[in-house]
Design a protein around this motif. Structure first.
Motif, PDB file in Angstrom:
ATOM      1  N   GLY A 101       0.829  -1.207   0.000  1.00  0.00           N
ATOM      2  CA  GLY A 101       0.000   0.000   0.000  1.00  0.00           C
ATOM      3  C   GLY A 101       0.855   1.245   0.000  1.00  0.00           C
ATOM      4  O   GLY A 101       2.079   1.184   0.182  1.00  0.00           O
ATOM      5  N   ASP A 102       0.214   2.388  -0.219  1.00  0.00           N
ATOM      6  CA  ASP A 102       0.938   3.654  -0.346  1.00  0.00           C
ATOM      7  C   ASP A 102       0.754   4.584   0.853  1.00  0.00           C
ATOM      8  O   ASP A 102       1.382   5.639   0.911  1.00  0.00           O
ATOM      9  N   ASP A 103      -0.110   4.212   1.808  1.00  0.00           N
ATOM     10  CA  ASP A 103      -0.370   5.108   2.932  1.00  0.00           C
ATOM     11  C   ASP A 103       0.700   4.925   4.014  1.00  0.00           C
ATOM     12  O   ASP A 103       1.565   4.050   3.926  1.00  0.00           O
ATOM     13  N   THR A 104       0.633   5.766   5.022  1.00  0.00           N
ATOM     14  CA  THR A 104       1.538   5.627   6.163  1.00  0.00           C
ATOM     15  C   THR A 104       1.236   4.301   6.846  1.00  0.00           C
ATOM     16  O   THR A 104       0.127   4.077   7.326  1.00  0.00           O
ATOM     17  N   PRO A 105       2.214   3.382   6.896  1.00  0.00           N
ATOM     18  CA  PRO A 105       1.896   2.030   7.379  1.00  0.00           C
ATOM     19  C   PRO A 105       1.785   1.954   8.887  1.00  0.00           C
ATOM     20  O   PRO A 105       2.307   2.795   9.624  1.00  0.00           O
TER      21      PRO A 105
ATOM     22  N   GLN B 191      -5.485  -4.512   7.471  1.00  0.00           N
ATOM     23  CA  GLN B 191      -5.078  -4.257   6.091  1.00  0.00           C
ATOM     24  C   GLN B 191      -6.232  -3.709   5.236  1.00  0.00           C
ATOM     25  O   GLN B 191      -6.010  -3.207   4.142  1.00  0.00           O
TER      26      GLN B 191
ATOM     27  N   ARG C   6      -7.761  -1.147   6.169  1.00  0.00           N
ATOM     28  CA  ARG C   6      -7.706   0.289   6.440  1.00  0.00           C
ATOM     29  C   ARG C   6      -6.324   0.883   6.194  1.00  0.00           C
ATOM     30  O   ARG C   6      -6.210   2.068   5.914  1.00  0.00           O
ATOM     31  N   HIS C   7      -5.269   0.060   6.327  1.00  0.00           N
ATOM     32  CA  HIS C   7      -3.904   0.565   6.290  1.00  0.00           C
ATOM     33  C   HIS C   7      -2.980  -0.436   5.602  1.00  0.00           C
ATOM     34  O   HIS C   7      -3.272  -1.635   5.556  1.00  0.00           O
ATOM     35  N   ARG C   8      -1.854   0.043   5.147  1.00  0.00           N
ATOM     36  CA  ARG C   8      -0.728  -0.847   4.877  1.00  0.00           C
ATOM     37  C   ARG C   8      -0.212  -1.316   6.237  1.00  0.00           C
ATOM     38  O   ARG C   8      -0.030  -0.505   7.157  1.00  0.00           O
TER      39      ARG C   8
ATOM     40  N   HIS D 183       3.231   4.511  11.756  1.00  0.00           N
ATOM     41  CA  HIS D 183       2.609   4.316  13.062  1.00  0.00           C
ATOM     42  C   HIS D 183       3.211   3.043  13.641  1.00  0.00           C
ATOM     43  O   HIS D 183       3.210   1.988  12.984  1.00  0.00           O
TER      44      HIS D 183
ATOM     45  N   ASP E 137      -7.575   6.951  13.654  1.00  0.00           N
ATOM     46  CA  ASP E 137      -8.503   7.897  13.017  1.00  0.00           C
ATOM     47  C   ASP E 137      -8.296   9.312  13.545  1.00  0.00           C
ATOM     48  O   ASP E 137      -8.319  10.282  12.783  1.00  0.00           O
TER      49      ASP E 137
ATOM     50  N   GLU F 269      -4.792  10.643  12.235  1.00  0.00           N
ATOM     51  CA  GLU F 269      -4.777  10.935  10.803  1.00  0.00           C
ATOM     52  C   GLU F 269      -5.805  11.971  10.402  1.00  0.00           C
ATOM     53  O   GLU F 269      -5.771  12.493   9.281  1.00  0.00           O
TER      54      GLU F 269
END
Length: 259
Positions: A12-16, A38, A40-42, A82, A255, A258
């Motif tokens: 994924g490309d978001d902040t893991p 996964q 919601r996030h990497r 995170h 949440d 971010e």
């Protein structure tokens, strides 16, 4: 030179969200949580040195383990993450955040405080040595050997996750037990680094655990001044005992961070 850790990366490309297990744990212990997060996030889950599928090397200092974790982030070109750590893993992520605060988007510390603890793993180490010497060929035999020193079935099931079958059909320990026991004093000590990490922080503790007592909170707040403390109805393995509540607490915190 950092150790080349084994890890799971959902991509994924978001902040893991990076997950760091506790003593005698592994990334595999977190697979059910990975499946949820996964969405919601990497998510990246590591095996610390001498654990899981990572190499066995001498030394369990928090400086070294934080360096290992930073090397994973560098390898994956992750600038900020995170960081979620349980027990010993909580001290690893506190260490990383103090040593390289720019790399920590936030901290989630599960049932550990930045303090030194006494010895309380003697029976666990004795049980693992019993299995090592007994060379069981099936899980029932392994559990009987563990039960010679560990009464709690849940703890025995957890310890058994460190067994894998060799070519001769013997269940062997995959952890670096010699290396872990050899530096146990360091593991039970304080995290690496100095000063405070003043980024967003969630501390989750179990109401039946003695790892984050009210008496420890002043020291905890010196190191993690922004800590939001939530108490779950659980013991030390709160993520396994109360998985839904644990996930909800982590999700709500992320949440808010971010925005």
């Amino acid at each position: 030179m950092p150790t080349d850790l084994n890890f799971i990366d959902t991509g994924g490309d978001d902040t893991p969200l990076v997950i760091v297990h506790g003593l005698l744990g592994s990334a595999d212990n977190w697979r059910s949580h990975l499946k949820q997060w996964q969405r919601r996030h990497r998510v990246i889950a590591v095996d610390l040195r001498n654990h899981g599928k990572s190499p066995h090397v001498a030394g369990m200092s928090y400086d070294a383990m934080a360096e290992d974790l930073l090397a994973v982030l560098d390898r994956l070109d992750v600038k900020r993450a995170h960081l979620l750590g349980h027990s010993m893993g909580g001290k690893v992520v506190i260490s990383l955040a103090r040593l390289a605060p720019a790399r920590a988007a936030s901290l989630i510390v599960a049932d550990i405080a930045p303090v030194a603890y006494g010895h309380d793993h003697d029976n666990v180490f004795a049980a693992l040595r019993c299995v090592e010497a007994g060379e069981p060929t099936n899980r029932r035999e392994a559990d009987a050997l563990l039960a010679e020193h560990v009464e709690e079935s849940a703890v025995r099931l957890f310890l058994a996750t460190n067994l894998e079958r060799d070519d001769a059909g013997i269940l062997r320990l995959r952890i670096g037990l010699d290396e872990i026991q050899g530096d146990y004093e360091t593991i039970m000590g304080v995290p690496a680094g100095a000063g405070a990490y003043d980024g967003p922080t969630l501390v989750l503790r179990g109401d039946q655990s003695r790892y984050v007592t009210d008496e420890m909170l002043p020291v905890l707040r010196e190191v993690l001044p922004q800590a939001e403390i939530q108490t779950l109805k659980a013991g030390h393995w709160l993520h396994a005992e109360q998985p839904a509540a644990f996930q909800a607490a982590v999700n709500g915190f992320l949440d808010r961070v971010e925005g």
